[in-house]
Each structure stands twice: as structure tokens, then as C-alpha cells.
Scaffold this active site. Structure first.
Site, PDB file in Angstrom:
ATOM      1  N   ASP A  33      -7.549   6.877   0.357  1.00  0.00           N
ATOM      2  CA  ASP A  33      -6.432   6.066  -0.140  1.00  0.00           C
ATOM      3  C   ASP A  33      -6.908   4.996  -1.130  1.00  0.00           C
ATOM      4  O   ASP A  33      -6.210   4.689  -2.095  1.00  0.00           O
ATOM      5  CB  ASP A  33      -5.722   5.381   1.035  1.00  0.00           C
ATOM      6  CG  ASP A  33      -4.940   6.384   1.873  1.00  0.00           C
ATOM      7  OD1 ASP A  33      -4.892   7.574   1.487  1.00  0.00           O
ATOM      8  OD2 ASP A  33      -4.394   5.976   2.911  1.00  0.00           O
ATOM      9  N   TYR A  36      -7.068   6.372  -4.528  1.00  0.00           N
ATOM     10  CA  TYR A  36      -5.704   6.550  -5.052  1.00  0.00           C
ATOM     11  C   TYR A  36      -5.147   5.192  -5.491  1.00  0.00           C
ATOM     12  O   TYR A  36      -4.617   5.047  -6.594  1.00  0.00           O
ATOM     13  CB  TYR A  36      -4.802   7.174  -3.975  1.00  0.00           C
ATOM     14  CG  TYR A  36      -3.370   7.325  -4.427  1.00  0.00           C
ATOM     15  CD1 TYR A  36      -2.938   8.474  -5.088  1.00  0.00           C
ATOM     16  CD2 TYR A  36      -2.448   6.295  -4.228  1.00  0.00           C
ATOM     17  CE1 TYR A  36      -1.629   8.594  -5.525  1.00  0.00           C
ATOM     18  CE2 TYR A  36      -1.134   6.410  -4.667  1.00  0.00           C
ATOM     19  CZ  TYR A  36      -0.738   7.561  -5.306  1.00  0.00           C
ATOM     20  OH  TYR A  36       0.558   7.679  -5.752  1.00  0.00           O
ATOM     21  N   GLU A 114       4.629  -7.503  10.470  1.00  0.00           N
ATOM     22  CA  GLU A 114       4.538  -6.251  11.232  1.00  0.00           C
ATOM     23  C   GLU A 114       3.245  -5.512  10.877  1.00  0.00           C
ATOM     24  O   GLU A 114       2.816  -5.555   9.727  1.00  0.00           O
ATOM     25  CB  GLU A 114       5.741  -5.352  10.864  1.00  0.00           C
ATOM     26  CG  GLU A 114       7.055  -6.105  10.886  1.00  0.00           C
ATOM     27  CD  GLU A 114       8.264  -5.281  10.416  1.00  0.00           C
ATOM     28  OE1 GLU A 114       8.129  -4.046  10.295  1.00  0.00           O
ATOM     29  OE2 GLU A 114       9.314  -5.886  10.182  1.00  0.00           O
ATOM     30  N   LYS A 116       1.126  -2.523   9.564  1.00  0.00           N
ATOM     31  CA  LYS A 116       1.486  -1.400   8.686  1.00  0.00           C
ATOM     32  C   LYS A 116       0.913  -0.126   9.302  1.00  0.00           C
ATOM     33  O   LYS A 116      -0.253   0.199   9.148  1.00  0.00           O
ATOM     34  CB  LYS A 116       0.956  -1.606   7.271  1.00  0.00           C
ATOM     35  CG  LYS A 116       1.431  -0.511   6.338  1.00  0.00           C
ATOM     36  CD  LYS A 116       1.187  -0.850   4.896  1.00  0.00           C
ATOM     37  CE  LYS A 116       1.730   0.243   4.010  1.00  0.00           C
ATOM     38  NZ  LYS A 116       1.080   1.549   4.207  1.00  0.00           N
ATOM     39  N   ARG A 137      10.909  10.910   4.624  1.00  0.00           N
ATOM     40  CA  ARG A 137      11.274  10.122   3.443  1.00  0.00           C
ATOM     41  C   ARG A 137      11.382  11.005   2.200  1.00  0.00           C
ATOM     42  O   ARG A 137      12.213  10.774   1.336  1.00  0.00           O
ATOM     43  CB  ARG A 137      10.214   9.028   3.225  1.00  0.00           C
ATOM     44  CG  ARG A 137      10.583   8.073   2.119  1.00  0.00           C
ATOM     45  CD  ARG A 137       9.504   7.025   1.913  1.00  0.00           C
ATOM     46  NE  ARG A 137       8.288   7.594   1.358  1.00  0.00           N
ATOM     47  CZ  ARG A 137       7.237   6.899   0.962  1.00  0.00           C
ATOM     48  NH1 ARG A 137       7.237   5.598   1.084  1.00  0.00           N
ATOM     49  NH2 ARG A 137       6.171   7.481   0.470  1.00  0.00           N
ATOM     50  N   LYS A 318      -2.591  -5.116   2.318  1.00  0.00           N
ATOM     51  CA  LYS A 318      -3.529  -4.084   2.784  1.00  0.00           C
ATOM     52  C   LYS A 318      -4.854  -4.670   3.245  1.00  0.00           C
ATOM     53  O   LYS A 318      -5.331  -5.659   2.697  1.00  0.00           O
ATOM     54  CB  LYS A 318      -3.791  -3.086   1.653  1.00  0.00           C
ATOM     55  CG  LYS A 318      -2.559  -2.311   1.209  1.00  0.00           C
ATOM     56  CD  LYS A 318      -2.610  -0.891   1.738  1.00  0.00           C
ATOM     57  CE  LYS A 318      -1.385  -0.107   1.375  1.00  0.00           C
ATOM     58  NZ  LYS A 318      -1.632   1.121   0.677  1.00  0.00           N
TER      59      LYS A 318
END
Ligand code: NAD
Length: 335
Positions: A33, A36, A114, A116, A137, A318
Site C-alpha cells: 500500500d 501505491y 476511530e 482505520k 463499495r 495513516k
């Protein structure tokens, strides 16, 4: 027109499209990730410098990827969007400032903080308290019909508790695979000389998107609700003027909500939440790749609105990347 720049944009977009297809549609990512995200950022920055070159089909303007045609399709009456990212305190502070400027307010916000969860987003529709449909989704507008598969997840109620239930309620949340189940499944596969899953996210996505729900039923999946989509007859939610209260209402109706969710006052407290979860990350029963910080007040959310593919009132903050390219390249995937 700068041909070199155009070519660079085109290459980045194509590369990101390919990675997205492998990740979302095939459940077979080929890069971590973080790689990306790095390329995505590069594209975003180039487009910010040259907004005239943004195309509507650029990965920065879109969510996820088109649903697989082997499933029935479900169109989302309210789009299922993505989230903008912050990678450090400065970016988080800039996010808060952008919101304050937009609302012309010097007051700090109440934030719903919250974890992730690293799984995949689904929308579950209840009519008069009964589960009638569930969808992935997909590209945000159209998802895959995974109703039979969702029903195999024991944590998902087939019927909500309580009297004053909305006529229609769409619950949005994350399907994920807790680490204990993931490890046990991979141990079993290894012992039998079978292919293992690359990571819990990949395992959750591959398990949920099975055409045969009997296979999904054998996989240790879990679900946490984190948002409300369409509500018809919102009387039942009328008392909830904040996102946090809405989550508590979902919980009262019997939907699982992550116990780590906290309502905090102000940006400093939200940063504290990020640090606390980051410290406890390895003790959690599931994988997370950051925290999501949302303005809780629904009137403020509405005033802030949306941009392209994400709300202006929430951010995915993140964690530093953990995974290595080799972990993805060394394992053979199972879906
Ligand atoms: P995202 O994962 O950055 O954020 C949006 C998603 O977060 C939501 O759709 C939802 O599924 C999830 N989420 C988890 N907890 C949540 C909570 N409490 N509240 C709201 N949402 C919550 O965005 P995205 O559009 O799903 O995907 C982009 C990310 O996917 C990239 O940042 C990258 O890390 C990864 N990706 C990787 C590859 C690859 O090849 N490795 C390809 C495409 C995307």
C-alpha cells in the site's frame, strides 16, 4: 503543451489503474500500500500544480474499482466515498485549518476518532429492522450484491433490536478478518501444503467475494459499523445530531461498533488518540492502517460537504508503513 508532463501523468494514471484493478477487483495486490500511496501522492501533487490537466477518469477523482460482473449489481443511493489521507501531524493540522477556514470559525471541533480497520467497506440495508441486502463499495456508485455472504457473518444481525426502527436503514462499515482467525487459517493451509493468504485484508476481501456463500461461512470474518447511509423515516435517528451519537444508536440496535471509538474535544486530543492507538496497535485483535478522524457534529459535516471522492470533514491519518514489498512478492495468494 508540455509533452513530457503529459506522458508522466498518463504513465502514473495507468500504473495506479493497474494496481487498483489487482487490489480491488482481483484481490491480488502486487505492490505494498505504501508504494501505491507514494505514486498516488505524486499524481495528486502534479495535478495540483496543473489543475487544467485533471481528467474525470484520473484515479484521484475516483473511488475503488468497477464491481465484478459475476455478482449481481447494487447501486448506492448515497455514494460510498473514500477518505483523504494525512501522513503526519502537519498534514492533520492543515486538515483542521482548512475546515476552520471554510466554516469561518475559530472554535475547535468535536472529533469522533476511530481505528482505520483494514478490510473492505460494505453497505447493509435493513427494512423495518430486517436485513434485506448487502453490497460492496465497488466504484462508490455501484457495488456487488453480497447479501448471502454477509448473512454468514455471525456478528451481523439479521434483525435489529428495538421498537422505533427506521423503515429503511443503510448501515456502512468494514468487513475484516481478526488476526487470530487469520493466523489459524494460514497455519492450517500451511500444514496441508496449500496456499496462504497474503494479509488479513486480502483474506477478508477474497472470503467475502465468493460466489459460494458456503465458503464465506467457513472464514472467520467480523464486521464493525462506522456510518449511516440512507435513512428513510429518520425519526428514529432524530435525537442523534452527531456522528458519535448515531454510532451509539446503531450499537443499541444490535450492530457491532468498534469499542476503541472515542469522542474527543479538539485537534490536540485527536492527535493524542492517534498516538495512543499507534502504541497499542500490535495488541489489537485486528489489523489497522491508521485512525479515521471525523468531525462529529452533523450540521458541520453538512456545511463542509464533499470534494471529488472524499468528505471534507474526515481524514484517514495513516500509520507509518509496516509491510515490505517482499511479503507480497513471496507468497502465493489464495482467494
Ligand atoms: P482508504 O482505505 O484510504 O480509506 C477509505 C476506506 O477506509 C473506506 O472505504 C473504508 O473501507 C475504510 N475504513 C476503515 N475504517 C473506517 C472508519 N472507521 N470510518 C470510515 N472508513 C473506514 O481508501 P480506499 O479508497 O479504500 O483505498 C485506498 C487505499 O487502498 C490506498 O491508500 C492504498 O493503501 C490501498 N490500495 C492499495 C493498492 C495496492 O496495489 N497495494 C491498490 C489500490 C489501493
Amino acid at each position: 503543451m508540455d509533452q513530457v508532463l503529459l506522458q508522466q501523468l498518463q504513465q502514473l494514471r495507468q500504473q495506479l489503474e493497474d494496481y487498483s484493478y489487482q487490489y480491488y477487483v482481483l484481490d491480488k495486490p502486487t505492490v505494498p500500500d505504501a508504494e501505491y500511496d507514494r505514486l498516488y501522492r505524486e499524481l495528486q501533487q502534479l495535478e495540483q500544480l496543473h489543475p487544467e490537466l485533471i481528467s474525470p477518469d484520473s484515479p484521484t477523482q475516483r473511488v475503488g474499482a468497477a464491481p465484478l460482473t459475476k455478482f449481481g449489481q447494487v447501486s448506492h443511493s448515497i455514494p460510498m466515498l473514500s477518505l483523504d489521507n494525512a501522513f503526519d501531524d502537519t498534514e492533520f493540522t492543515a486538515f483542521c485549518k482548512r475546515m476552520a477556514d471554510r466554516l469561518d470559525s475559530s472554535q475547535d471541533f468535536s472529533f469522533c476518532c476511530e481505528p482505520k480497520l483494514d478490510g473492505l467497506a460494505v453497505s447493509i440495508r435493513y427494512e423495518n429492522g430486517v436485513l434485506v441486502q448487502a453490497a460492496t463499495r465497488g466504484d462508490g456508485y455501484t457495488g456487488e450484491d453480497i447479501t448471502s455472504n454477509i448473512k454468514t457473518i455471525r456478528a451481523v444481525p439479521l434483525k435489529l433490536k428495538g421498537d422505533a426502527l427506521p423503515v429503511v436503514l443503510e448501515v456502512r462499515g468494514e468487513v475484516f478478518m481478526p488476526l487470530a482467525g487469520f493466523n489459524a487459517m494460514n497455519d492450517k493451509a500451511r500444514a496441508a501444503g496449500e496456499k496462504v493468504f497474503a494479509n488479513p485484508r486480502n483474506a477478508a476481501a477474497g472470503s467475502l467475494r465468493q460466489l459460494d456463500p458456503k465458503i464465506t461461512a467457513q472464514r472467520p470474518l467480523m464486521f464493525y459499523a462506522y456510518a449511516v447511509g440512507l435513512v428513510e423515516d429518520p425519526a428514529a435517528l432524530l435525537d442523534s445530531n452527531s456522528h458519535y451519537q448515531r454510532l451509539m444508536q446503531l450499537k443499541a440496535w444490535g450492530l457491532p461498533v468498534c469499542p476503541e471509538i472515542r469522542l474527543v474535544e479538539g485537534a490536540q486530543a485527536a492527535l493524542g488518540y492517534y498516538q495512543d492507538i499507534l502504541k497499542r496497535r500490535s495488541q489489537l485483535a485486528y489489523e489497522i492502517d491508521g485512525v479515521v478522524i471525523k468531525v462529529s457534529d452533523l450540521a458541520q459535516q453538512q456545511a463542509l460537504g464533499f470534494v471529488a471522492r472524499a468528505p471534507r470533514w474526515a481524514i484517514a491519518f495513516k500509520f507509518p508503513a509496516q509491510e515490505m514489498l517482499t511479503t507480497l512478492l513471496d507468497v502465493e495468494f489464495q482467494v
